[in-house]
Design a protein around this motif. Structure first.
Motif, PDB file in Angstrom:
ATOM      1  N   ALA A   7       0.814  -1.212   0.000  1.00  0.00           N
ATOM      2  CA  ALA A   7       0.000   0.000   0.000  1.00  0.00           C
ATOM      3  C   ALA A   7       0.840   1.250   0.000  1.00  0.00           C
ATOM      4  N   THR A   8       0.368   2.239  -0.666  1.00  0.00           N
ATOM      5  CA  THR A   8       0.793   3.603  -0.393  1.00  0.00           C
ATOM      6  C   THR A   8      -0.495   4.411  -0.422  1.00  0.00           C
ATOM      7  N   ALA A   9      -0.399   5.678  -0.082  1.00  0.00           N
ATOM      8  CA  ALA A   9      -1.653   6.401   0.047  1.00  0.00           C
ATOM      9  C   ALA A   9      -1.646   7.761  -0.616  1.00  0.00           C
ATOM     10  N   LEU A  45      -5.299  -0.227  -6.328  1.00  0.00           N
ATOM     11  CA  LEU A  45      -4.467  -1.340  -5.904  1.00  0.00           C
ATOM     12  C   LEU A  45      -3.045  -1.061  -6.370  1.00  0.00           C
ATOM     13  N   LEU A  46      -2.182  -0.792  -5.407  1.00  0.00           N
ATOM     14  CA  LEU A  46      -0.793  -0.446  -5.761  1.00  0.00           C
ATOM     15  C   LEU A  46       0.112  -1.662  -5.643  1.00  0.00           C
ATOM     16  N   SER A  47       1.193  -1.648  -6.397  1.00  0.00           N
ATOM     17  CA  SER A  47       2.134  -2.770  -6.349  1.00  0.00           C
ATOM     18  C   SER A  47       3.331  -2.395  -5.489  1.00  0.00           C
ATOM     19  N   ALA A  48       4.325  -3.298  -5.455  1.00  0.00           N
ATOM     20  CA  ALA A  48       5.564  -3.010  -4.716  1.00  0.00           C
ATOM     21  C   ALA A  48       6.390  -1.941  -5.424  1.00  0.00           C
ATOM     22  N   ALA A  49       6.033  -1.619  -6.667  1.00  0.00           N
ATOM     23  CA  ALA A  49       6.749  -0.560  -7.404  1.00  0.00           C
ATOM     24  C   ALA A  49       5.738   0.472  -7.888  1.00  0.00           C
ATOM     25  N   PRO A  50       5.145   1.223  -6.966  1.00  0.00           N
ATOM     26  CA  PRO A  50       4.072   2.144  -7.373  1.00  0.00           C
ATOM     27  C   PRO A  50       4.573   3.359  -8.146  1.00  0.00           C
ATOM     28  N   LEU A  51       5.898   3.586  -8.090  1.00  0.00           N
ATOM     29  CA  LEU A  51       6.441   4.735  -8.821  1.00  0.00           C
ATOM     30  C   LEU A  51       7.866   4.397  -9.257  1.00  0.00           C
ATOM     31  N   GLY A 105      12.436   6.641 -14.011  1.00  0.00           N
ATOM     32  CA  GLY A 105      13.049   6.487 -15.322  1.00  0.00           C
ATOM     33  C   GLY A 105      14.533   6.779 -15.274  1.00  0.00           C
ATOM     34  N   THR A 106      15.182   6.750 -16.435  1.00  0.00           N
ATOM     35  CA  THR A 106      16.640   6.902 -16.486  1.00  0.00           C
ATOM     36  C   THR A 106      17.097   8.299 -16.057  1.00  0.00           C
ATOM     37  N   ASP A 107      16.178   9.277 -16.047  1.00  0.00           N
ATOM     38  CA  ASP A 107      16.548  10.631 -15.624  1.00  0.00           C
ATOM     39  C   ASP A 107      16.223  10.904 -14.157  1.00  0.00           C
ATOM     40  N   GLY A 108      15.713   9.894 -13.455  1.00  0.00           N
ATOM     41  CA  GLY A 108      15.390  10.060 -12.040  1.00  0.00           C
ATOM     42  C   GLY A 108      13.966  10.530 -11.784  1.00  0.00           C
ATOM     43  N   GLY A 109      13.223  10.910 -12.851  1.00  0.00           N
ATOM     44  CA  GLY A 109      11.800  11.268 -12.690  1.00  0.00           C
ATOM     45  C   GLY A 109      10.925  10.037 -12.923  1.00  0.00           C
ATOM     46  N   LYS A 110       9.608  10.172 -12.769  1.00  0.00           N
ATOM     47  CA  LYS A 110       8.710   9.029 -13.025  1.00  0.00           C
ATOM     48  C   LYS A 110       8.960   8.456 -14.414  1.00  0.00           C
ATOM     49  N   MET A 111       9.154   7.147 -14.511  1.00  0.00           N
ATOM     50  CA  MET A 111       9.303   6.547 -15.832  1.00  0.00           C
ATOM     51  C   MET A 111       7.989   6.744 -16.582  1.00  0.00           C
ATOM     52  N   SER A 112       8.068   7.337 -17.774  1.00  0.00           N
ATOM     53  CA  SER A 112       6.858   7.669 -18.534  1.00  0.00           C
ATOM     54  C   SER A 112       7.100   7.431 -20.010  1.00  0.00           C
ATOM     55  N   LYS A 113       6.056   6.983 -20.686  1.00  0.00           N
ATOM     56  CA  LYS A 113       6.150   6.774 -22.134  1.00  0.00           C
ATOM     57  C   LYS A 113       6.547   8.037 -22.859  1.00  0.00           C
ATOM     58  N   ALA A 146     -16.468  -1.282 -11.809  1.00  0.00           N
ATOM     59  CA  ALA A 146     -15.266  -1.932 -11.280  1.00  0.00           C
ATOM     60  C   ALA A 146     -15.037  -1.514  -9.836  1.00  0.00           C
ATOM     61  N   ASP A 147     -14.540  -2.441  -9.032  1.00  0.00           N
ATOM     62  CA  ASP A 147     -14.203  -2.086  -7.647  1.00  0.00           C
ATOM     63  C   ASP A 147     -12.692  -2.112  -7.407  1.00  0.00           C
ATOM     64  N   LEU A 148     -11.917  -2.706  -8.319  1.00  0.00           N
ATOM     65  CA  LEU A 148     -10.471  -2.778  -8.122  1.00  0.00           C
ATOM     66  C   LEU A 148      -9.758  -2.150  -9.308  1.00  0.00           C
ATOM     67  N   VAL A 149      -8.826  -1.246  -9.008  1.00  0.00           N
ATOM     68  CA  VAL A 149      -8.132  -0.523 -10.072  1.00  0.00           C
ATOM     69  C   VAL A 149      -6.614  -0.618  -9.831  1.00  0.00           C
ATOM     70  N   PRO A 150      -5.944  -1.608 -10.452  1.00  0.00           N
ATOM     71  CA  PRO A 150      -4.496  -1.722 -10.259  1.00  0.00           C
ATOM     72  C   PRO A 150      -3.743  -0.658 -11.050  1.00  0.00           C
ATOM     73  N   VAL A 151      -3.126   0.266 -10.334  1.00  0.00           N
ATOM     74  CA  VAL A 151      -2.523   1.448 -10.972  1.00  0.00           C
ATOM     75  C   VAL A 151      -1.203   1.813 -10.307  1.00  0.00           C
ATOM     76  N   GLY A 152      -0.480   2.750 -10.923  1.00  0.00           N
ATOM     77  CA  GLY A 152       0.691   3.347 -10.298  1.00  0.00           C
ATOM     78  C   GLY A 152       0.263   4.497  -9.394  1.00  0.00           C
ATOM     79  N   LYS A 153       1.232   5.004  -8.641  1.00  0.00           N
ATOM     80  CA  LYS A 153       0.948   6.012  -7.620  1.00  0.00           C
ATOM     81  C   LYS A 153       0.404   7.320  -8.186  1.00  0.00           C
ATOM     82  N   ASP A 154       0.798   7.659  -9.412  1.00  0.00           N
ATOM     83  CA  ASP A 154       0.317   8.909 -10.007  1.00  0.00           C
ATOM     84  C   ASP A 154      -1.197   8.912 -10.168  1.00  0.00           C
TER      85      ASP A 154
END
Ligand code: ATP
Ligand code: MG
Length: 368
Positions: free
Chosen positions: A8-10, A223-229, A232-240, A181-189
């Motif tokens: 979890a994170t919040a 629903l957050l994972s063990a890697a919620p954020l 990326g290679t520049d130190g910011g959020k990895m983003s497409k 839907a009741d469950l939304v597996p997502v990243g922290k953003d």
């Protein structure tokens, strides 16, 4: 390899250590027992913008949890929000290609297309129509306060903020709620957006109950994972869209080049300290996730080897872990007819459900 990697994170998006929000699921294994008893009582909705290839952040942030939930028997809805591409750019570039490639990645990482509903925003008109009543349920001040939207505005390629950028979290509430839907597996953003969806559901239910007092929408949970954020290679959020990602489909040499170019620090002693040393800890975590080990153990093993040894280990771990996925990806990518069929079938199913939900919404609002 365990796929039950959720922690979890919040609500506060800059502090990964804050586990205070009870509406963000704490532990997928905790949830597993309930799901195994009655998978039909749950439904998952999540998705990814068709702005480019999926990357390691998607995989460890959300995809693995999706696959895990689907294998437990939970019904899976995956939206490819094509209308959301034009929140931060003038034109959606190579939309069809990016959309199909997302489906390839879903299937390659283990999503079962037979049991999933995969569709685009623009192919489900009734879903989009829910946006209108939902917009009436949030204030303009609330839209302006959303921290993820603020961050995306800061990274946008547009000089002025367009109306879709400000309102897309409400559109996302329609994505989640049209299929209940009741469950939304997502990243922290995504946590602020989940809060919007929960607020929309609550306000709609209060304002428009069924005559018998029952309500239309569930209150969805992130629903957050063990890697919620994942960084990326520049130190910011990895983003497409930020030119800092390691794509799932990259070849092994490209993966090595990208990881070797990642920002680190000069301390030779490798440790796991996500707050004090975020970039080094990010590579340690990435390695640990690929090898299904504890990050502390990975850091200890590298010891005084410095960033070069850490990067070598990370490259090997990522390439090893992704090898079977990449092989499957190559096979799937060769059969575009199948990928398009998956989208057609998904769109039919999503339309049927969206029509039913919209009819229910119109009925309680008195507009049938
Ligand atoms: P874009 O730059 O085009 O916005 P993105 O990389 O941010 O792309 P999205 O399509 O916006 O990807 O997000 C899809 C899903 O992946 C969301 O649930 C989001 O939270 C998750 N996600 C995206 N990036 C990361 C990351 N770096 N770590 C963990 N989860 C992530
Ligand atoms: Mg994004």
């Amino acid at each position: 390899m365990t796929t039950a990697t959720a922690t979890a994170t919040a609500g506060e998006p800059t502090d990964p250590a804050d586990h205070a929000d009870p509406n963000v699921r704490a532990d997928l294994s905790d949830l597993d027992a309930g799901i195994r008893r009655d998978p039909a009582a749950h439904r998952v909705l999540t998705g990814d913008r068709p702005t480019g290839p999926l990357h390691l952040g998607h995989y460890f942030g959300s995809l693995r949890n999706r696959v895990h939930l689907q294998r437990l028997g939970v019904e899976m809805f995956l939206v490819i929000p094509d209308y959301q591409v034009i929140t931060d750019r003038d034109v959606a570039d190579r939309l069809a290609e990016h959309t199909e490639n997302l489906v390839v990645d879903y299937l390659a990482t283990g999503i079962d297309a037979e049991r999933a509903t995969i569709f685009t925003h623009s192919s489900v008109p009734a879903l989009n129509q829910l946006l209108l009543p939902f917009l009436s349920l949030v204030s303009v001040a609330e839209l302006h306060r959303n921290p993820t939207v603020k961050d995306e505005i800061a990274h946008s390629s547009q000089a002025a903020v367009n109306g879709l950028m400000l309102t897309y979290p409400v559109h996302q509430a329609a994505d989640i709620l049209f299929c209940k839907a009741d469950l939304v597996p997502v990243g922290k953003d995504q946590l602020p957006h989940l809060e919007v969806a929960r607020t929309v559901a609550r306000r709609f239910n209060e304002r428009y109950p069924h005559p018998d007092g029952t309500t239309v929408f569930p209150r969805p949970r992130a629903l957050l994972s063990a890697a919620p954020l994942l960084l990326g290679t520049d130190g910011g959020k990895m983003s497409k869209s930020r030119n800092n990602s390691v794509p799932l489909g990259a070849d092994e040499d490209t993966t090595a080049r990208l990881i070797k170019g990642a920002k680190t620090d000069t301390d030779r002693r490798i440790g796991y300290d996500p707050v004090g040393r975020p970039e080094v800890s990010n590579l340690v975590l990435l390695t640990a996730l690929c090898q299904d080990r504890a990050p502390e153990e990975v850091a200890e093993e590298i010891g005084d080897g410095g960033a070069a040894a850490l990067k070598r280990t990370a490259v090997e771990a990522v390439n090893e872990h992704l090898r079977p996925i990449r092989a499957r990806r190559a096979e799937l990518a060769a059969d575009r007819g199948h990928i398009r069929q998956v989208l057609r079938t998904g769109s039919e199913r999503a339309n049927a459900l969206a029509d039913t939900t919209l009819t229910e919404v119109r009925a309680v609002m008195g507009s049938l």
